[in-house]
Write a protein that holds these residues in place. Structure first.
Motif, PDB file in Angstrom:
ATOM      1  N   MET A  56      -0.772  -9.218  22.141  1.00 21.22           N
ATOM      2  CA  MET A  56      -1.691 -10.020  21.205  1.00 21.22           C
ATOM      3  C   MET A  56      -2.488  -9.203  20.431  1.00 21.22           C
ATOM      4  O   MET A  56      -2.426  -9.387  19.055  1.00 21.22           O
ATOM      5  CB  MET A  56      -2.603 -10.984  22.038  1.00 21.22           C
ATOM      6  N   ARG A  57      -3.257  -8.137  20.901  1.00 22.80           N
ATOM      7  CA  ARG A  57      -4.014  -7.408  19.914  1.00 22.80           C
ATOM      8  C   ARG A  57      -4.131  -6.112  20.195  1.00 22.80           C
ATOM      9  O   ARG A  57      -4.786  -5.292  19.658  1.00 22.80           O
ATOM     10  CB  ARG A  57      -5.485  -8.144  20.416  1.00 22.80           C
ATOM     11  N   GLU A  58      -3.212  -5.277  21.068  1.00 20.01           N
ATOM     12  CA  GLU A  58      -3.381  -3.962  21.370  1.00 20.01           C
ATOM     13  C   GLU A  58      -2.726  -3.276  20.331  1.00 20.01           C
ATOM     14  O   GLU A  58      -1.477  -3.371  19.990  1.00 20.01           O
ATOM     15  CB  GLU A  58      -2.619  -3.716  22.924  1.00 20.01           C
ATOM     16  N   ILE A  59      -3.436  -2.226  19.755  1.00 16.36           N
ATOM     17  CA  ILE A  59      -2.922  -1.207  18.709  1.00 16.36           C
ATOM     18  C   ILE A  59      -2.224  -0.221  19.211  1.00 16.36           C
ATOM     19  O   ILE A  59      -1.389   0.169  18.528  1.00 16.36           O
ATOM     20  CB  ILE A  59      -4.108  -1.032  17.831  1.00 16.36           C
ATOM     21  N   TYR A  60      -2.581   0.229  20.219  1.00 13.90           N
ATOM     22  CA  TYR A  60      -1.800   1.394  20.964  1.00 13.90           C
ATOM     23  C   TYR A  60      -1.121   0.920  22.233  1.00 13.90           C
ATOM     24  O   TYR A  60      -1.691   1.581  23.327  1.00 13.90           O
ATOM     25  CB  TYR A  60      -2.813   2.626  20.992  1.00 13.90           C
ATOM     26  N   PRO A  61      -0.318   0.304  22.553  1.00 16.20           N
ATOM     27  CA  PRO A  61       0.369  -0.071  23.482  1.00 16.20           C
ATOM     28  C   PRO A  61       0.840   0.889  24.467  1.00 16.20           C
ATOM     29  O   PRO A  61       1.565   1.927  23.851  1.00 16.20           O
ATOM     30  CB  PRO A  61       1.159  -1.142  23.447  1.00 16.20           C
ATOM     31  N   SER A  62       0.383   1.184  25.586  1.00 14.86           N
ATOM     32  CA  SER A  62       1.061   2.101  26.450  1.00 14.86           C
ATOM     33  C   SER A  62       1.276   1.757  28.069  1.00 14.86           C
ATOM     34  O   SER A  62       0.670   0.722  28.392  1.00 14.86           O
ATOM     35  CB  SER A  62       0.062   3.611  26.486  1.00 14.86           C
ATOM     36  N   GLN A 117       7.758  -8.131  23.530  1.00 17.29           N
ATOM     37  CA  GLN A 117       7.165  -8.399  22.320  1.00 17.29           C
ATOM     38  C   GLN A 117       6.065  -7.333  22.212  1.00 17.29           C
ATOM     39  O   GLN A 117       4.833  -7.809  22.365  1.00 17.29           O
ATOM     40  CB  GLN A 117       6.854  -9.659  22.085  1.00 17.29           C
ATOM     41  N   LEU A 118       6.412  -6.323  21.880  1.00 21.61           N
ATOM     42  CA  LEU A 118       5.361  -5.369  21.716  1.00 21.61           C
ATOM     43  C   LEU A 118       4.943  -5.297  19.966  1.00 21.61           C
ATOM     44  O   LEU A 118       3.978  -4.728  19.692  1.00 21.61           O
ATOM     45  CB  LEU A 118       5.888  -3.832  21.955  1.00 21.61           C
ATOM     46  N   GLY A 119       5.982  -5.685  19.291  1.00 22.16           N
ATOM     47  CA  GLY A 119       5.474  -5.612  17.703  1.00 22.16           C
ATOM     48  C   GLY A 119       4.508  -6.645  17.346  1.00 22.16           C
ATOM     49  O   GLY A 119       4.041  -7.652  18.328  1.00 22.16           O
ATOM     50  N   ARG A 140      -0.884  -5.794   7.663  1.00 24.39           N
ATOM     51  CA  ARG A 140      -2.388  -4.815   7.858  1.00 24.39           C
ATOM     52  C   ARG A 140      -2.465  -4.812   9.356  1.00 24.39           C
ATOM     53  O   ARG A 140      -3.460  -3.903   9.943  1.00 24.39           O
ATOM     54  CB  ARG A 140      -3.364  -5.546   7.090  1.00 24.39           C
ATOM     55  N   HIS A 141      -1.853  -5.407  10.135  1.00 19.26           N
ATOM     56  CA  HIS A 141      -2.174  -5.295  11.695  1.00 19.26           C
ATOM     57  C   HIS A 141      -1.350  -4.153  12.213  1.00 19.26           C
ATOM     58  O   HIS A 141       0.079  -4.267  12.220  1.00 19.26           O
ATOM     59  CB  HIS A 141      -1.467  -6.560  12.215  1.00 19.26           C
ATOM     60  N   HIS A 142      -2.113  -2.973  12.322  1.00 28.69           N
ATOM     61  CA  HIS A 142      -1.137  -1.762  12.644  1.00 28.69           C
ATOM     62  C   HIS A 142      -1.036  -1.710  14.138  1.00 28.69           C
ATOM     63  O   HIS A 142      -1.802  -2.049  15.027  1.00 28.69           O
ATOM     64  CB  HIS A 142      -2.088  -0.594  11.974  1.00 28.69           C
ATOM     65  N   ILE A 143       0.331  -1.184  14.568  1.00 31.92           N
ATOM     66  CA  ILE A 143       0.527  -0.913  16.019  1.00 31.92           C
ATOM     67  C   ILE A 143       1.368   0.511  15.949  1.00 31.92           C
ATOM     68  O   ILE A 143       2.114   0.599  15.179  1.00 31.92           O
ATOM     69  CB  ILE A 143       1.337  -1.972  16.501  1.00 31.92           C
ATOM     70  N   GLU A 144       0.912   1.241  16.960  1.00 36.02           N
ATOM     71  CA  GLU A 144       1.474   2.649  17.134  1.00 36.02           C
ATOM     72  C   GLU A 144       2.365   2.670  18.731  1.00 36.02           C
ATOM     73  O   GLU A 144       1.384   2.349  19.524  1.00 36.02           O
ATOM     74  CB  GLU A 144       0.638   3.847  16.862  1.00 36.02           C
ATOM     75  N   ILE A 145       3.284   3.233  18.702  1.00 36.07           N
ATOM     76  CA  ILE A 145       3.729   3.515  20.155  1.00 36.07           C
ATOM     77  C   ILE A 145       4.478   4.763  20.075  1.00 36.07           C
ATOM     78  O   ILE A 145       5.086   5.370  19.057  1.00 36.07           O
ATOM     79  CB  ILE A 145       4.766   2.560  20.348  1.00 36.07           C
ATOM     80  N   GLU A 146       3.971   5.812  20.963  1.00 33.82           N
ATOM     81  CA  GLU A 146       4.481   6.894  21.291  1.00 33.82           C
ATOM     82  C   GLU A 146       6.213   6.886  21.833  1.00 33.82           C
ATOM     83  O   GLU A 146       6.233   6.289  22.888  1.00 33.82           O
ATOM     84  CB  GLU A 146       3.903   8.032  22.113  1.00 33.82           C
ATOM     85  N   SER A 162       4.683   1.756  14.128  1.00 33.82           N
ATOM     86  CA  SER A 162       4.907   2.828  13.755  1.00 33.82           C
ATOM     87  C   SER A 162       5.232   4.017  14.607  1.00 33.82           C
ATOM     88  O   SER A 162       5.134   3.819  16.008  1.00 33.82           O
ATOM     89  CB  SER A 162       3.635   3.307  12.823  1.00 33.82           C
ATOM     90  N   ARG A 163       5.534   5.187  14.169  1.00 33.96           N
ATOM     91  CA  ARG A 163       5.990   6.226  14.838  1.00 33.96           C
ATOM     92  C   ARG A 163       7.481   6.207  15.570  1.00 33.96           C
ATOM     93  O   ARG A 163       7.445   7.188  16.450  1.00 33.96           O
ATOM     94  CB  ARG A 163       4.955   6.781  15.883  1.00 33.96           C
ATOM     95  N   ILE A 164       8.141   5.241  15.507  1.00 37.47           N
ATOM     96  CA  ILE A 164       9.636   5.371  16.061  1.00 37.47           C
ATOM     97  C   ILE A 164      10.546   5.810  14.865  1.00 37.47           C
ATOM     98  O   ILE A 164      10.736   4.886  14.080  1.00 37.47           O
ATOM     99  CB  ILE A 164       9.884   3.683  16.505  1.00 37.47           C
ATOM    100  N   THR A 165      11.097   6.896  15.039  1.00 35.76           N
ATOM    101  CA  THR A 165      12.073   7.399  14.269  1.00 35.76           C
ATOM    102  C   THR A 165      13.618   7.206  14.665  1.00 35.76           C
ATOM    103  O   THR A 165      14.354   7.139  13.685  1.00 35.76           O
ATOM    104  CB  THR A 165      11.832   8.997  14.096  1.00 35.76           C
ATOM    105  N   THR A 166      13.650   7.107  15.826  1.00 31.72           N
ATOM    106  CA  THR A 166      15.251   6.815  16.136  1.00 31.72           C
ATOM    107  C   THR A 166      15.140   5.642  17.404  1.00 31.72           C
ATOM    108  O   THR A 166      14.305   5.860  18.242  1.00 31.72           O
ATOM    109  CB  THR A 166      16.012   7.852  16.674  1.00 31.72           C
TER     110      THR A 166
END
Length: 597
Positions: A240-246, A263-265, A272-278, A301-305
């Motif tokens: 719902m609101r987590e920008i950096y889910p881990s 549903q992590l996206g 403008r709602h930014h989300i990053e996952i390593e 963001s940060r998913i290249t493959t």
């Protein structure tokens, strides 16, 4: 509303220690509610000519400041100030809502409860919501309907029951893009979701952490999986609101083969709602989720493959990778998803080609973001998609550098047929600072579907179209069931038919937006060419100076045209006139405007 006023009056009579100023404040609140009640009755019970006549009458200052969107919030705040909103759940209104809820089908009830976890009065887009319903099994396909069509039908049923409120981009636009939930209904849904352990929420709707009673794990701000201890099987993870889910190291190992929805996206419409996952180990762990049906990394963001291990999710039906801007490669064995029905890689601008194997997706119904660019040995061709018999929605991106190769044909045979219902084509526009595209290259870019017919096509959306006239394959004969035609951006100048023997269009919704060079020709008869037209939209059009007063006059007198006028360009033309016409505004008014334009 009457019940609330009765509650306030009863409270005044029962409170013997009340202060005069408090009584006065509560009576003022009742007066405000009466005004709202009067406005709602006049808006909904008076129709036809009387309603239009009343719309021209001046309203009081308070009524003038309210819109249909603002009113529920203002009324909600008024009742909150009166300290009676907390009584909603204990009131007969809650009992009535419970009765209305109980007579719904089980699927409608489950779908409706999902709204409890969304923030109050937020715009909720249809697609992520319907994908969630499909993933959890609330909505299923039937012999005559796809799962998405069943989801659309359920969405409309909730609107028809008055349980959710439709959202239109403009007042005249007939299409529904999403919905909101009334604050009262939202509070009631929170109470029901808590009672049914549908979500783990407190009384205000905030997500609770720690021990979980629900089968759905909701990621809120700064959510942590370290202390997560579900009592039963976990079926869904919703961000719902987590920008950096881990996730903790053993999180997915504890929930092997159980999770259906991940549903992590983002679910919000705005990028403008930014989300990053390593990436890396996280995506590799998903291979054990054998029951996963819906995976969303939209806007992450940060998913290249996307690793090949993801194909271990053999029950995956919906893979949403939209707007993963760092995504560069997809697994070469992507055709292994035998149950995949929805695949979205639109707005993944670093994807130069899609790998071979897409033609093996025998269940695919929706494919968004197909790339047509340089031909490569292991890349999927547009021709191979003709074998996908269930494909009904397709969006393709035609690159600037697309070239025809001697061993590559766009279509394998002449006069092929696509069973598509929706087709979106996006041409990448070449900058003026770059060498111009060769004539052969441009001809191929324009005529990809020259030898293909579209007998079932209902919507055609062309963006950044690079030519001044429509190609011959876009015609009423080739698209006999076309209901919606959208042109956004590009070099189009006219809608005049290339041949005088063409039949009229069956188009009902026509949108001509951001077309700087477009003109309605003198010989163009809009009613003759589009006899079934019910809605016309032009945004950022090329209006002459003398047309501006006409737009203002029409807006004032007939309300046919809604205009917002911007600055004048260097060529003496205005580019910010928003023009929207609906059938009930009348053909003659539209024809007069086109004649002047």
């Amino acid at each position: 509303m009457f019940h609330f006023m009765e509650t306030v009056l009863q409270g005044i009579s029962d409170d013997r220690d009340h202060k005069p100023e408090e009584t006065s404040e509560k009576l003022d609140g009742i007066s405000m509610i009466l005004e709202d009640t009067d406005f709602l009755f006049s808006d909904h019970l008076i129709g036809g000519e009387e309603k239009e006549e009343m719309a021209t009458l001046p309203r009081g200052p308070r009524q003038q400041s309210y819109s249909d969107v603002q009113m529920p919030k203002i009324m909600s705040d008024n009742w909150l100030n009166l300290q009676i909103e907390e009584n909603i759940l204990d009131s007969p209104m809650m009992s009535n809502f419970q009765m209305s809820f109980d007579i719904l089908s089980i699927n409608l009830r489950l779908c409706l409860l999902t709204f409890a976890v969304f923030p109050e009065e937020q715009l909720i887009k249809k697609k992520p919501l319907i994908y969630w319903w499909i993933g959890e099994g609330f909505i299923t396909k039937s012999r005559n309907k796809t799962a998405e069509e069943a989801g659309e039908e359920t969405f409309m049923e909730l609107i028809d029951e008055g349980l959710i409120q439709p959202f239109h981009k403009t007042q005249k636009n007939p299409l529904i893009y999403g919905c909101t939930v009334h604050p009262w209904i939202h509070r009631m849904l929170i109470s029901m979701a808590r009672q049914a352990n549908f979500f783990d929420l407190d009384t205000t709707g905030k997500v609770t952490n720690g021990h979980q009673n629900s089968r759905r794990f909701v990621l809120d701000e700064r959510s942590s999986t370290n202390d997560y201890q579900p009592k039963g099987e976990l079926s869904a993870i919703i961000n719902m609101r987590e920008i950096y889910p881990s996730f903790s190291a053993n999180f997915f190992s504890k929930n092997d083969q159980k999770i259906k929805v991940l549903q992590l996206g983002r679910w919000q419409s705005s990028p403008r709602h930014h989300i990053e996952i390593e990436e890396g180990k996280f995506l590799d762990k998903l291979k054990k989720q054998k029951q996963l049906k819906y995976l969303s990394l939209r806007g992450v963001s940060r998913i290249t493959t996307l690793p090949s291990s993801i194909v271990g999710c053999q029950n995956l039906e919906i893979l949403d990778l939209r707007a993963c801007h760092n995504l560069e490669t997809l697994p070469f064995d992507i055709g292994s998803f035998k149950k995949l029905t929805h695949f979205d890689v639109s707005e993944c601008y670093l994807l130069e080609n899609l790998p071979n194997g897409l033609e093996k997706l025998s269940s695919i119904e929706v494919l968004k973001g197909f790339v047509v660019n340089h031909w490569r040995k292991n890349s999927c061709s547009l021709a191979s998609l003709l074998s996908l018999e269930k494909l009904i929605k397709l969006s393709i991106n035609i690159g600037i550098a697309y070239q025809a190769m001697p061993r590559f044909r766009v279509v394998p045979t002449r006069h092929s047929s696509f069973n598509l219902r929706i087709l979106v084509i996006i041409w990448q526009m070449r900058s003026t600072s770059v060498d111009q595209t060769s004539e052969e290259e441009e001809r191929i870019r324009l005529n990809l579907f020259r030898d293909i017919s579209f007998p079932n096509l209902e919507k055609l959306d062309l963006r950044c179209f690079p030519d001044t006239m429509l190609p011959s394959w876009i015609s009423p004969e080739n698209m006999g069931n076309l209901k919606r035609l959208y042109m956004r951006g590009g070099m189009l100048k006219t809608l005049l038919p290339v041949s005088e023997n063409l039949n009229p269009w069956k188009v009902e919704i026509l949108r001509l937006n951001y077309l700087k060079n477009f003109r309605f020709q003198e010989s163009f008869d809009v009613q003759k060419e589009f006899p079934h037209l019910s809605y016309l939209e032009r945004i950022n059009c090329n209006a002459k100076n003398y047309l501006i007063p006409l737009i203002i006059e029409f807006n004032r007198r007939s309300r046919m045209v809604q205009g917002t006028l911007g600055s004048e360009g260097s060529d003496g033309l205005h580019y910010d006139a928003n023009i929207k016409w609906r059938l009930d505004d009348g053909w003659e008014k539209l024809k007069r405007w086109i004649a002047q334009a």
